[in-house]
Design a protein around this motif. Structure first.
Motif, PDB file in Angstrom:
ATOM      1  N   ASP A   1       0.837  -1.211   0.000  1.00  0.00           N
ATOM      2  CA  ASP A   1       0.000   0.000   0.000  1.00  0.00           C
ATOM      3  C   ASP A   1       0.870   1.259   0.000  1.00  0.00           C
ATOM      4  O   ASP A   1       0.553   2.247  -0.661  1.00  0.00           O
ATOM      5  CB  ASP A   1      -0.908   0.017   1.234  1.00  0.00           C
TER       6      ASP A   1
ATOM      7  N   ARG B   1     -10.127  -5.638   0.411  1.00  0.00           N
ATOM      8  CA  ARG B   1      -8.747  -5.161   0.195  1.00  0.00           C
ATOM      9  C   ARG B   1      -8.713  -4.223  -1.025  1.00  0.00           C
ATOM     10  O   ARG B   1      -8.058  -3.188  -1.001  1.00  0.00           O
ATOM     11  CB  ARG B   1      -7.841  -6.365  -0.016  1.00  0.00           C
TER      12      ARG B   1
ATOM     13  N   ARG C   1      -7.654  -0.231  -1.099  1.00  0.00           N
ATOM     14  CA  ARG C   1      -6.621   0.325  -1.984  1.00  0.00           C
ATOM     15  C   ARG C   1      -7.202   1.417  -2.882  1.00  0.00           C
ATOM     16  O   ARG C   1      -6.554   2.417  -3.149  1.00  0.00           O
ATOM     17  CB  ARG C   1      -5.998  -0.782  -2.837  1.00  0.00           C
TER      18      ARG C   1
ATOM     19  N   ALA D   1      -0.953   5.402   4.331  1.00  0.00           N
ATOM     20  CA  ALA D   1      -1.698   4.136   4.277  1.00  0.00           C
ATOM     21  C   ALA D   1      -1.937   3.623   5.693  1.00  0.00           C
ATOM     22  O   ALA D   1      -2.989   3.060   5.997  1.00  0.00           O
ATOM     23  CB  ALA D   1      -0.924   3.116   3.458  1.00  0.00           C
TER      24      ALA D   1
ATOM     25  N   ARG E   1      -5.402   2.756   7.346  1.00  0.00           N
ATOM     26  CA  ARG E   1      -5.615   1.400   7.857  1.00  0.00           C
ATOM     27  C   ARG E   1      -6.121   1.456   9.300  1.00  0.00           C
ATOM     28  O   ARG E   1      -6.963   0.657   9.703  1.00  0.00           O
ATOM     29  CB  ARG E   1      -4.313   0.605   7.776  1.00  0.00           C
TER      30      ARG E   1
END
Lengths: 87, 274
Positions: free
Chosen positions: A62, B142, B146, B162, B166
């Motif tokens: 990511d 997922r 993204r 990220a 998250r």
């Protein structure tokens, strides 16, 4: 491992196919701005990421999904080469 | 058949669902189970093309908004996949009881295809169409994560972390491009599994459609189709229309789906109602 020219060509072919572009892969310049010249937006960028993972068998983290790193074919090829070298 | 369009309401779980009936007459009805959240919004125009193609083929199509979506009652974040499964059953019951069809087809797109697959055998549908079904809920979540990250970086710059995004997954709600997804809904999404050995029982004709850049269906969708007694699979080279608002020409997909349902007898042949 593929040389950088071959990597660039495969990236262009993948981009044309997955983004349904009405150009040939050869028409895309290595330094063309994908967002500005081919209207690559967030949806397209995600398609490119998934396409790279499929075509080259690499896995992108990511943290690596940087807009800048995916802005030209040259930059994408650098990412791919780096991933392939790390495998 | 005339291109009549009738708005209607369906009762489900004490809520009022907004529905649309495309077409008129007494022919078979196809109930359409729409995709999830933003995907449903993006898919709307292409699915309307599909609806009209089916009407031109002699069918009627019933589409509806799940509770908390579109013009139906409630707020999106108040519900979950079980509520939407109940909504699909309510729409099927409405089709049977109110529209008295000569046959029943079930068509689902993306998450709607999962619901349709789960429900087809139970309600005794005469035919099942699964368009770009979600096979793996964990992989789907997922992808959504993204996409959200890339979109944030496109608009706010690459400094968007990220890690921070998250961390947001641990909150009660996750903001999926403006759709607040509660933990429970996310867990249910991640539990979706139409992988090998997980194909719900359905003995009638089933068409699995792969939509994307491929000229051949993907191996997982081939496997899904093979799991059905009368399963078929095909690839339609078309941009994923559930990700694009108004830019995709769905004519080819519409013609293919109308042709297949016609071949299976829903468009022109009387099928005994249950």
């Amino acid at each position: 491992m593929a040389d950088i020219a071959e990597t660039r060509q495969r990236i262009k072919e993948m981009i044309v196919e997955r983004l349904f572009l009405d150009v040939s892969p050869e028409e895309i310049g290595d330094e063309d701005s994908l967002p500005e010249q081919y209207n690559v937006d967030s949806v397209n960028l995600f398609e490119i990421v998934v396409g790279l993972e499929e075509v080259f068998g690499v896995s992108l983290e990511d943290e690596e999904l940087s807009v800048e790193a995916f802005s030209t074919v040259n930059k994408i090829a650098e990412v791919v080469q780096r991933k392939l070298e790390g495998q | 058949m005339s291109r009549a369009l009738q708005p209607l309401y369906i009762s489900s779980g004490g809520m009022r669902l907004h529905g649309l009936l495309h077409g008129s007459g007494d022919g078979a009805v196809v109930v359409l189970a729409e995709p999830f959240a933003e995907e449903a919004k993006c898919a709307r125009r292409v699915l309307t093309e599909v609806c009209w193609a089916l009407v031109d083929g002699g069918l009627r199509v019933l589409r509806f908004d799940y509770r908390g979506c579109g013009d139906s009652d409630g707020e999106f974040e108040s519900f979950d996949l079980d509520a939407w499964r109940e909504d699909l059953r309510a729409a099927i019951a409405y089709a049977r009881d109110t529209l008295a069809p000569r046959g029943l087809g079930l068509m689902g797109v993306r998450l709607g295809a999962v619901f349709a697959a789960e429900t087809g055998g139970e309600v005794g549908a005469n035919a099942l169409v699964l368009v770009a079904p979600l096979l793996d809920g964990q992989m789907y979540w997922r992808e959504q994560f993204r996409r959200t990250l890339i979109k944030a970086r496109m608009t706010q710059g690459d400094q968007v972390s990220a890690e921070e995004l998250r961390a947001g997954e641990q909150n009660e709600y996750f903001d999926l491009g403006g759709w607040l997804v509660p933990r429970r809904m996310r867990a249910q999404l991640e539990a979706v599994n139409l992988g090998p050995g997980r194909v719900p029982d359905f003995g009638g004709p089933c068409l699995v459609v792969d939509v994307g850049a491929r000229l051949e269906p993907s191996p997982p969708l081939k496997t899904l189709a093979e799991g059905y007694t009368h399963g078929e699979v095909l690839a339609v080279r078309l941009e994923p229309f559930w990700q694009r608002i108004g830019l995709v020409d769905g004519t080819l997909l519409a013609q293919i789906l109308a042709g297949w349902l016609g071949e299976k007898g829903l468009g022109c042949m009387a099928v005994a109602p249950r």
